[in-house]
Motif scaffolding. Structure first.
Motif, PDB file in Angstrom:
ATOM      1  N   CYS A  52       0.858  -1.168   0.017  1.00  0.00           N
ATOM      2  CA  CYS A  52      -0.115   0.027  -0.213  1.00  0.00           C
ATOM      3  C   CYS A  52       0.775   1.362   0.037  1.00  0.00           C
ATOM      4  CB  CYS A  52      -0.943   0.065   1.170  1.00  0.00           C
ATOM      5  SG  CYS A  52      -1.809   1.590   1.493  1.00  0.00           S
ATOM      6  N   HIS A  53       0.478   2.005  -0.797  1.00  0.00           N
ATOM      7  CA  HIS A  53       1.358   3.426  -1.128  1.00  0.00           C
ATOM      8  C   HIS A  53       0.519   4.584  -0.339  1.00  0.00           C
ATOM      9  CE1 HIS A  53       3.304   1.168  -4.110  1.00  0.00           C
ATOM     10  NE2 HIS A  53       4.284   2.180  -4.494  1.00  0.00           N
ATOM     11  N   ASN A  54      -0.478   4.271   0.535  1.00  0.00           N
ATOM     12  CA  ASN A  54      -1.222   5.407   1.352  1.00  0.00           C
ATOM     13  C   ASN A  54      -1.709   6.421   0.454  1.00  0.00           C
ATOM     14  OD1 ASN A  54      -0.666   7.105   4.307  1.00  0.00           O
ATOM     15  ND2 ASN A  54      -2.161   5.745   3.574  1.00  0.00           N
ATOM     16  N   CYS A  55      -2.130   6.392  -0.747  1.00  0.00           N
ATOM     17  CA  CYS A  55      -2.736   7.197  -1.481  1.00  0.00           C
ATOM     18  C   CYS A  55      -4.095   7.843  -1.203  1.00  0.00           C
ATOM     19  CB  CYS A  55      -2.471   6.828  -3.183  1.00  0.00           C
ATOM     20  SG  CYS A  55      -3.808   5.545  -3.513  1.00  0.00           S
ATOM     21  N   SER A  56      -4.868   6.985  -0.547  1.00  0.00           N
ATOM     22  CA  SER A  56      -5.971   7.246  -0.148  1.00  0.00           C
ATOM     23  C   SER A  56      -6.965   7.217  -1.004  1.00  0.00           C
ATOM     24  CB  SER A  56      -5.924   8.661   1.057  1.00  0.00           C
ATOM     25  OG  SER A  56      -4.956   8.570   1.819  1.00  0.00           O
ATOM     26  N   CYS A 209      -2.254  11.513  -7.079  1.00  0.00           N
ATOM     27  CA  CYS A 209      -2.963  10.697  -5.751  1.00  0.00           C
ATOM     28  C   CYS A 209      -3.860  11.660  -4.941  1.00  0.00           C
ATOM     29  CB  CYS A 209      -2.453   9.856  -5.078  1.00  0.00           C
ATOM     30  SG  CYS A 209      -0.853  10.869  -4.033  1.00  0.00           S
ATOM     31  N   THR A 210      -4.466  10.957  -4.355  1.00  0.00           N
ATOM     32  CA  THR A 210      -5.713  11.795  -3.188  1.00  0.00           C
ATOM     33  C   THR A 210      -4.770  12.160  -2.047  1.00  0.00           C
ATOM     34  OG1 THR A 210      -6.881   9.719  -2.930  1.00  0.00           O
ATOM     35  CG2 THR A 210      -7.886  11.263  -4.319  1.00  0.00           C
ATOM     36  N   TYR A 211      -3.858  12.948  -2.011  1.00  0.00           N
ATOM     37  CA  TYR A 211      -2.993  13.282  -1.042  1.00  0.00           C
ATOM     38  C   TYR A 211      -2.493  14.769  -0.944  1.00  0.00           C
ATOM     39  CZ  TYR A 211       0.560  12.447   2.742  1.00  0.00           C
ATOM     40  OH  TYR A 211       1.138  12.519   3.847  1.00  0.00           O
ATOM     41  N   PRO A 212      -2.741  15.441  -0.148  1.00  0.00           N
ATOM     42  CA  PRO A 212      -2.954  15.348   1.271  1.00  0.00           C
ATOM     43  C   PRO A 212      -4.666  15.152   1.558  1.00  0.00           C
ATOM     44  CG  PRO A 212      -2.520  17.704   0.964  1.00  0.00           C
ATOM     45  CD  PRO A 212      -2.223  16.920  -0.400  1.00  0.00           C
ATOM     46  N   ASP A 213      -5.299  15.370   0.694  1.00  0.00           N
ATOM     47  CA  ASP A 213      -6.818  15.415   0.946  1.00  0.00           C
ATOM     48  C   ASP A 213      -7.219  14.744  -0.348  1.00  0.00           C
ATOM     49  OD1 ASP A 213      -6.734  17.430  -1.033  1.00  0.00           O
ATOM     50  OD2 ASP A 213      -6.772  19.023   0.400  1.00  0.00           O
ATOM     51  N   GLU A 214      -8.840  15.090  -0.603  1.00  0.00           N
ATOM     52  CA  GLU A 214      -9.515  14.059  -1.264  1.00  0.00           C
ATOM     53  C   GLU A 214      -9.518  14.633  -2.928  1.00  0.00           C
ATOM     54  OE1 GLU A 214     -13.916  15.224  -1.602  1.00  0.00           O
ATOM     55  OE2 GLU A 214     -13.326  16.260   0.306  1.00  0.00           O
ATOM     56  N   TYR A 215      -8.582  15.825  -3.159  1.00  0.00           N
ATOM     57  CA  TYR A 215      -8.426  16.281  -4.431  1.00  0.00           C
ATOM     58  C   TYR A 215      -7.005  15.658  -4.997  1.00  0.00           C
ATOM     59  CZ  TYR A 215     -11.899  19.433  -2.946  1.00  0.00           C
ATOM     60  OH  TYR A 215     -13.150  20.024  -2.401  1.00  0.00           O
ATOM     61  N   LEU A 283       1.539  17.908   7.003  1.00  0.00           N
ATOM     62  CA  LEU A 283       0.808  18.679   8.190  1.00  0.00           C
ATOM     63  C   LEU A 283      -0.420  18.903   7.651  1.00  0.00           C
ATOM     64  CD1 LEU A 283       3.735  21.601   9.031  1.00  0.00           C
ATOM     65  CD2 LEU A 283       2.819  19.401  10.348  1.00  0.00           C
ATOM     66  N   LYS A 284      -0.834  18.932   6.329  1.00  0.00           N
ATOM     67  CA  LYS A 284      -2.043  19.116   5.596  1.00  0.00           C
ATOM     68  C   LYS A 284      -2.947  18.036   5.547  1.00  0.00           C
ATOM     69  CE  LYS A 284      -2.786  21.849   2.352  1.00  0.00           C
ATOM     70  NZ  LYS A 284      -2.874  22.551   1.036  1.00  0.00           N
ATOM     71  N   ARG A 285      -2.137  16.703   5.775  1.00  0.00           N
ATOM     72  CA  ARG A 285      -2.943  15.647   5.412  1.00  0.00           C
ATOM     73  C   ARG A 285      -4.293  15.420   6.134  1.00  0.00           C
ATOM     74  NH1 ARG A 285      -0.156  10.303   7.345  1.00  0.00           N
ATOM     75  NH2 ARG A 285      -1.238  10.885   9.277  1.00  0.00           N
ATOM     76  N   ASP A 286      -5.223  14.864   5.635  1.00  0.00           N
ATOM     77  CA  ASP A 286      -6.457  14.602   6.104  1.00  0.00           C
ATOM     78  C   ASP A 286      -6.138  13.573   7.173  1.00  0.00           C
ATOM     79  OD1 ASP A 286      -8.787  13.606   6.712  1.00  0.00           O
ATOM     80  OD2 ASP A 286      -9.575  12.971   4.692  1.00  0.00           O
ATOM     81  N   PRO A 287      -6.264  13.791   8.516  1.00  0.00           N
ATOM     82  CA  PRO A 287      -6.339  12.774   9.446  1.00  0.00           C
ATOM     83  C   PRO A 287      -6.945  11.330   9.476  1.00  0.00           C
ATOM     84  CG  PRO A 287      -6.981  14.974  10.342  1.00  0.00           C
ATOM     85  CD  PRO A 287      -7.224  14.815   8.887  1.00  0.00           C
ATOM     86  N   ALA A 288      -7.964  11.322   8.628  1.00  0.00           N
ATOM     87  CA  ALA A 288      -8.814  10.117   8.273  1.00  0.00           C
ATOM     88  C   ALA A 288      -8.026   9.052   7.619  1.00  0.00           C
ATOM     89  CB  ALA A 288     -10.040  10.553   7.652  1.00  0.00           C
ATOM     90  N   GLN A 294       2.020   7.752  13.915  1.00  0.00           N
ATOM     91  CA  GLN A 294       3.438   7.749  13.321  1.00  0.00           C
ATOM     92  C   GLN A 294       4.057   9.113  12.906  1.00  0.00           C
ATOM     93  OE1 GLN A 294       3.184   5.058   9.798  1.00  0.00           O
ATOM     94  NE2 GLN A 294       1.324   4.001  10.912  1.00  0.00           N
ATOM     95  N   LEU A 295       3.163  10.216  13.044  1.00  0.00           N
ATOM     96  CA  LEU A 295       3.650  11.281  12.667  1.00  0.00           C
ATOM     97  C   LEU A 295       5.306  11.725  13.404  1.00  0.00           C
ATOM     98  CD1 LEU A 295       3.006  13.833  10.877  1.00  0.00           C
ATOM     99  CD2 LEU A 295       2.215  14.784  13.253  1.00  0.00           C
ATOM    100  N   GLY A 296       5.652  11.213  14.438  1.00  0.00           N
ATOM    101  CA  GLY A 296       6.815  11.429  15.130  1.00  0.00           C
ATOM    102  C   GLY A 296       7.985  10.629  14.258  1.00  0.00           C
ATOM    103  N   MET A 297       7.693   9.498  13.982  1.00  0.00           N
ATOM    104  CA  MET A 297       8.506   8.630  13.145  1.00  0.00           C
ATOM    105  C   MET A 297       8.854   9.284  11.722  1.00  0.00           C
ATOM    106  SD  MET A 297       8.284   4.710  11.969  1.00  0.00           S
ATOM    107  CE  MET A 297       6.997   4.862  11.200  1.00  0.00           C
TER     108      MET A 297
END
Length: 370
Positions: A52-56, A209-215, A283-288, A294-297
């Motif tokens: 998974c590339h976490n593209c959302s 990809c839809t990152y950091p939000d749905e657009y 910082l702008k990523r949709d928290p969902a 994992q933000l600290g890592m």
């Protein structure tokens, strides 16, 4: 931190619902790989998580996403399981826990600690007096002999290579494949091509990809390219410098137009742009769409890359000044901290994702789950 059994159950629930629905099967390689399975073992889920590339994209398209009672959230579930796999595969295992929480604080503290150790080492060798206020003509080795620097970084590098190799071996062993399965050249060609081009961040129809939000956006892929190729160029600078020194007998400092300097400057600029852009997007990523724990890592790796680049470029600019000694120690301390954290932080996602892409290429060639 959630128990691994809970993470596995959550990911298995998501994949079971997705396998029945299959609306997202064309979004990324996770869904075709999922469809090659009727049931999902822990090993399968770890593999899919690293694929998974976490593209959302699937999150925003899913009719079963929260607040639906099925609460399907593949990106977040895979992100949590992926981080768990980093700890599971890490070698030696106890070191991975150092960066589980407060990764940014731990990494900055490590950089300061490494800098202090270097200062103490120089002081014990009677060189602290010349650290400030002395002109060294841009010669790093006037402060730290070449053999000492090569031995220090060479020893750390050998440990890091061993730790990464052991981690990858654990990842591959869990897949159930043997060592011979790693010898498929066509699968490696496909996997390396997908990794080098970040193909799976292009999105459907090359819209991003839809990152950091749905657009849809291409910026995440672009900043990843700046970061990855900046890192490789800095590595190339080190390799060419080593080649010059040991095989050609050309001793540093090198001219600004030499290959080590050109590679280093271009790589350093890439590592200023890429990590800064990724920091902004996080910082702008949709928290969902991800695992906030994992933000600290993530930020730790980004910060050390950026600081390594900045300190290296500043060192090059002021190498003829009396500040050379202090700048050198600061830069080396940050780089050492970056090296030490590579097998236990966000860097390893590239290694395991490459392994997952390779396994996916093998499965496609075999026409089954293998």
């Amino acid at each position: 931190m959630q128990r691994i059994e809970t993470l596995i159950d959550e990911a298995r629930h998501n994949m079971t619902v997705c396998n029945a629905c299959r609306y997202c099967e064309g979004f990324c390689p996770v869904f075709p790989a999922m469809e090659r399975r009727l049931a999902f073992s822990r090993e399968d889920l770890n593999y899919l998580a690293n694929l998974c590339h976490n593209c959302s994209e699937c999150l925003y398209a899913c009719q079963y996403a929260p607040p639906h009672e099925f609460a399907v959230n593949v990106p977040k579930s895979m992100a949590k399981l992926r981080a768990s796999s980093y700890r599971e595969y890490a070698w030696p295992g106890p070191l991975a826990r150092l960066f589980d929480r407060n990764g940014l604080v731990s990494s900055v503290a490590l950089a300061l600690g490494m800098t202090l150790i270097l200062l103490v080492a120089i002081a014990l060798n009677g060189g602290l007096a010349g650290l400030l206020g002395a002109q060294h003509g841009g010669d790093f080795y006037a402060l730290m002999p070449h053999n000492v620097m090569a031995g220090l970084f060479g020893g750390v590098a050998l440990f890091i290579v061993l730790a990464l190799a052991m981690g990858f071996a654990a990842f591959w062993r869990e897949s159930g494949e043997g060592a011979r399965a790693l010898l498929d050249r066509r699968a490696w060609r496909d996997a390396l091509s997908e990794a080098a081009s970040l193909r799976h961040l292009h999105g459907q129809g090359d819209v991003g990809c839809t990152y950091p939000d749905e657009y849809h956006s291409h910026w995440r892929r672009r900043f990843h390219h700046f970061t990855a190729y900046g890192f490789l160029l800095c590595f190339a600078a080190t390799v060419t410098g080593t080649f010059y020194h040991y095989l050609l007998g050309w001793v540093a400092p090198y001219e600004i137009i030499s290959l080590p300097k050109l590679f280093g400057i271009l790589g350093g600029l890439g590592l200023l742009v890429g990590p800064a852009g990724l920091f902004y997007l996080k910082l702008k990523r949709d928290p969902a769409s991800g695992d906030g724990r994992q933000l600290g890592m993530d930020m730790a790796f980004i910060a050390l890359l950026w600081l390594s680049s900045l300190s290296g470029l500043v060192l090059m600019l002021f190498r003829e000044s009396s500040a050379l000694g202090l700048l050198l120690v600061i830069h080396l301390g940050i780089v050492l901290a970056l090296f030490v954290t590579l097998p236990y932080g966000k860097f390893v996602h590239g290694l395991y994702r490459l392994g997952a892409l390779y396994r996916n290429a093998l499965e496609r060639r075999r026409g089954g789950a293998g």
